[in-house]
Design an enzyme around this catalytic site. Structure first.
Site, PDB file in Angstrom:
ATOM      1  N   HIS A  58      -5.277  -1.252  10.878  1.00 14.18           N
ATOM      2  CA  HIS A  58      -4.121  -1.092  10.192  1.00 14.18           C
ATOM      3  C   HIS A  58      -3.707   0.268   9.654  1.00 14.18           C
ATOM      4  O   HIS A  58      -4.561   1.298   9.808  1.00 14.18           O
ATOM      5  CB  HIS A  58      -3.615  -2.097   9.190  1.00 14.18           C
ATOM      6  CG  HIS A  58      -4.747  -2.060   8.081  1.00 14.18           C
ATOM      7  ND1 HIS A  58      -5.945  -2.943   7.948  1.00 14.18           N
ATOM      8  CD2 HIS A  58      -5.110  -1.151   7.307  1.00 14.18           C
ATOM      9  CE1 HIS A  58      -6.633  -2.480   6.644  1.00 14.18           C
ATOM     10  NE2 HIS A  58      -6.128  -1.296   6.292  1.00 14.18           N
TER      11      HIS A  58
HETATM   12  P1  TYD Z   1      -8.017  -5.905   4.982  1.00 11.09           P
HETATM   13  O1  TYD Z   1      -7.287  -4.750   4.062  1.00 11.09           O
HETATM   14  O2  TYD Z   1      -7.265  -6.507   6.141  1.00 11.09           O
HETATM   15  O3  TYD Z   1      -9.560  -5.729   5.515  1.00 11.09           O
HETATM   16  P2  TYD Z   1      -9.986  -4.332   6.307  1.00 11.09           P
HETATM   17  O4  TYD Z   1      -9.246  -3.389   6.514  1.00 11.09           O
HETATM   18  O5  TYD Z   1     -11.338  -4.134   5.950  1.00 11.09           O
HETATM   19  O6  TYD Z   1     -10.179  -5.174   7.787  1.00 11.09           O
HETATM   20  O7  TYD Z   1      -8.062  -7.154   4.189  1.00 11.09           O
HETATM   21  C1  TYD Z   1      -8.848  -8.271   4.400  1.00 11.09           C
HETATM   22  C2  TYD Z   1      -8.327  -9.547   3.535  1.00 11.09           C
HETATM   23  O8  TYD Z   1      -8.384  -9.130   2.366  1.00 11.09           O
HETATM   24  C3  TYD Z   1      -6.651  -9.677   3.544  1.00 11.09           C
HETATM   25  O9  TYD Z   1      -6.509 -11.039   3.695  1.00 11.09           O
HETATM   26  C4  TYD Z   1      -6.374  -9.219   2.439  1.00 11.09           C
HETATM   27  C5  TYD Z   1      -7.426  -9.385   1.554  1.00 11.09           C
HETATM   28  N1  TYD Z   1      -7.303  -8.400   0.371  1.00 11.09           N
HETATM   29  C6  TYD Z   1      -7.028  -8.528  -0.939  1.00 11.09           C
HETATM   30  O10 TYD Z   1      -6.494  -9.723  -1.183  1.00 11.09           O
HETATM   31  N2  TYD Z   1      -7.083  -7.461  -1.566  1.00 11.09           N
HETATM   32  C7  TYD Z   1      -7.675  -6.317  -1.291  1.00 11.09           C
HETATM   33  O11 TYD Z   1      -7.530  -5.325  -2.234  1.00 11.09           O
HETATM   34  C8  TYD Z   1      -8.162  -6.129   0.010  1.00 11.09           C
HETATM   35  C9  TYD Z   1      -8.454  -4.756   0.302  1.00 11.09           C
HETATM   36  C10 TYD Z   1      -7.977  -7.219   0.864  1.00 11.09           C
END
Ligand code: TYD
Length: 144
Positions: A58
Site C-alpha cells: 500500500h
Molecule cells: P497494515 O498497515 O495494512 O499492515 P502492513 O502494512 O504491515 O501489512 O495493517 C494491518 C492491519 O492492522 C489493518 O487491519 C489495520 C490494522 N492497523 C491498525 O489498526 N492500526 C495501526 O496503527 C496499524 C499500522 C495497522
C-alpha cells in the site's frame, strides 16, 4: 549502501551508543533523527510464516513513516509510480524514511525480524491506497 532513487524516501541513521557496558542504545528523536513529529509507534513481529509473507502492499496519501528493523532483517521494495527499488534493512540503527505517495512491500523476514515503525499521525484507513492501479493513477496526479 545504495542511494534511494524513489521519491520521498531516504536512508535514516540513528545513534548506536556503546557505553562500555554490554549492549547498545539507539535513540530516535522527533525532528532530530526522525524528520517529523512522531505521533504513533507500532511494530511487526511473530513472523512465523516468514518465507512467503509479503506485508505492506500500500501507499499513504499524507502519512510519513520511519522504518527500522530492530531484530533480524527484511527486504523493502519501494515504488513512487515511476522509479522502483529494493533495499535490505539489516541494522537496528539504519532505517528508511517513507513519505507520502510511496508504494511499499516488505518481505524476506529473517532471524525473528522485528520491524519498528514511527509514524507522523494516528491510524486512518482513509489515508491508505491499497489498490496498485489506483496508486499509479494517484501518483501521476500527485507527483511534486
Ligand atoms: P497494515 O498497515 O495494512 O499492515 P502492513 O502494512 O504491515 O501489512 O495493517 C494491518 C492491519 O492492522 C489493518 O487491519 C489495520 C490494522 N492497523 C491498525 O489498526 N492500526 C495501526 O496503527 C496499524 C499500522 C495497522
Amino acid at each position: 549502501m545504495n542511494d534511494l532513487i524513489v521519491r520521498n524516501s531516504r536512508w535514516l541513521s540513528i545513534s548506536a551508543i556503546k557505553d562500555g557496558y554490554d549492549g547498545t542504545i539507539s535513540v530516535a528523536e522527533t525532528s532530530k533523527s526522525i524528520p517529523f513529529e512522531i505521533k504513533r509507534v507500532y511494530y511487526i513481529y511473530n513472523l512465523v510464516h516468514h518465507d512467503n509473507v509479503v506485508r505492506g502492499k500500500h501507499a499513504h496519501k499524507k502519512l510519513q513513516q520511519a522504518l527500522f528493523c530492530i531484530n533480524g532483517s527484511c527486504s523493502v521494495s519501494l515504488n513512487d509510480g515511476t522509479e522502483q527499488q529494493a533495499i535490505e534493512l539489516t541494522e537496528p540503527n539504519r532505517g528508511i524514511y517513507l513519505g507520502p505517495g510511496v508504494w511499499s512491500t516488505m518481505s524476506n523476514f529473517r532471524n525473528s525480524c522485528i520491524l519498528l515503525v514511527f509514524a507522523s499521525d494516528f491510524f486512518s484507513e482513509e489515508d491508505y491506497i491499497r489498490d496498485f492501479n489506483e496508486f499509479l493513477r494517484y501518483s501521476k496526479t500527485h507527483s511534486a
